[in-house]
Design a protein around this motif. Structure first.
Motif, PDB file in Angstrom:
ATOM      1  N   GLU A  68       0.703  -1.217  -0.160  1.00  0.00           N
ATOM      2  CA  GLU A  68      -0.050  -0.312  -0.279  1.00  0.00           C
ATOM      3  C   GLU A  68       1.102   1.594   0.058  1.00  0.00           C
ATOM      4  O   GLU A  68       0.886   2.090  -0.490  1.00  0.00           O
ATOM      5  CB  GLU A  68      -1.129  -0.125   0.846  1.00  0.00           C
ATOM      6  N   ASP A  86      -0.497  -5.107   3.064  1.00  0.00           N
ATOM      7  CA  ASP A  86      -1.073  -3.790   3.431  1.00  0.00           C
ATOM      8  C   ASP A  86      -0.103  -3.933   4.994  1.00  0.00           C
ATOM      9  O   ASP A  86      -0.734  -5.022   5.866  1.00  0.00           O
ATOM     10  CB  ASP A  86      -2.529  -3.799   4.223  1.00  0.00           C
ATOM     11  N   THR A  91      -5.346   1.896   9.813  1.00  0.00           N
ATOM     12  CA  THR A  91      -4.299   2.592  10.461  1.00  0.00           C
ATOM     13  C   THR A  91      -5.274   3.662  11.594  1.00  0.00           C
ATOM     14  O   THR A  91      -4.632   3.896  12.813  1.00  0.00           O
ATOM     15  CB  THR A  91      -3.519   3.899   9.294  1.00  0.00           C
TER      16      THR A  91
HETATM   17 CA    CA Z   1      -2.801   0.550   4.856  1.00  0.00          CA
END
Ligand code: CA
Ligand code: 2AM
Ligand code: CA
Ligand code: CA
Length: 265
Positions: A68, A86, A91
């Motif tokens: 990502e 990822d 997040t």
């Molecule tokens: Ca991420």
């Protein structure tokens, strides 16, 4: 491809990366925004991605990496072995809650999903699957998914899609929300897909995800007999952004036919 060897490395790296992420709770995060004010990235997202890139390049120099945070390879096709990573999925949860985020790794060979790992770091819960060999939760085999009716289903869904928004008529999913037993929002697509694979959620619906959000989850889903499509019921394109509708098999058909089909997505 030597699935067993790759799986052993991937598992040990994912646990090691998880330990590093937990240690970072004691440090000050550097938080930046990406596409909008709620789209966050931290130094730990970037460092974790780099950790995997270094390990994979050392051990499997011929493999390619799509991450990502963009420090892997530029990919236009899925030839050879590709790790789709990822480093932190969820997040916002990582920053605000220090839990409910995952590391997601899908390993594809010539476009076919071979190994999927989703690691819920703080709960120390590792979901993994190897194509043709079933899916596991903390190394315990997960059973095939059973049937459930809409009225008894719990679905994962972000509340945004049942409020006025730019993409869809909120009544479409609003009607589904009214008819199901319950809805949940975890804020990590990878964890939500893993929960469906483990039978803890019955379906998961979202408007737009990127390859690293679903690459691992699709492999888990296939191994437990789940169905993964776009909201139109079409195949998911691995290297593109897609709307995502994953579900237990019978439920997938009922929701698609009675709520989603024929609508503008
Ligand atoms: Ca991420
Ligand atoms: P992320 O945390 O890796 O960005 C809920 O926000 C879920 O949607 C998370 O899995 C998140 O992944 C994903 N997501 C995908 N695109 C996003 C975006 N533009 N902004 C915020 N979350 C996004
Ligand atoms: Ca992100
Ligand atoms: Ca993500």
């Amino acid at each position: 491809m030597h699935e067993n060897e790759i799986l052993i490395y991937a598992k040990s790296w994912i646990k090691e990366a998880g330990e590093r992420i937990k240690k970072s709770f004691q440090t000050t995060l550097n938080i930046e925004t990406k596409s909008n004010a709620n789209d966050l990235v931290t130094n730990i997202d970037k460092e974790t991605e780099q950790f995997f890139i270094t390990k994979i390049n050392q051990q499997f120099p011929e493999h390619r990496i799509l991450g990502e945070e963009g420090n892997g390879d530029e990919l236009e096709e899925l030839g050879g072995v590709v790790w789709i990573i990822d480093p932190i999925d969820g997040t916002m949860n990582f920053v605000h809650q220090q839990r409910n985020f995952a590391i997601s790794i899908g390993i594809y060979e010539n476009g076919v999903g071979k190994i999927g790992l989703i690691y819920d770091v703080v709960h120390d819960e590792l979901y993994h699957a190897v194509k043709g060999k079933g899916a596991h939760f903390n190394d315990k085999a997960l059973p095939k998914l059973n049937e459930v009716s809409v009225s008894e289903a719990i679905i994962g869904l972000n509340a945004t899609w049942v409020t006025p928004n730019r993409r869809i008529d909120p009544l479409i999913l609003g009607t589904l929300v009214r008819d199901v037993r319950g809805t949940r929002s975890y804020g990590s697509a990878a964890i939500e897909i893993a929960q469906v694979a483990a039978g803890r959620l019955d379906a998961y619906i979202t408007m737009r995800l990127s390859p690293w959000d679903f690459a691992a989850g699709l492999i888990l889903m296939e191994e437990v007999g789940g169905v993964s499509t776009t909201l139109k019921g079409e195949p998911i394109q691995i290297l593109q952004q897609n709307s995502i509708f994953i579900s237990k098999p019978g439920l997938h058909k009922s929701i698609l036919e009675n709520y989603l089909q024929g609508k503008e997505w």
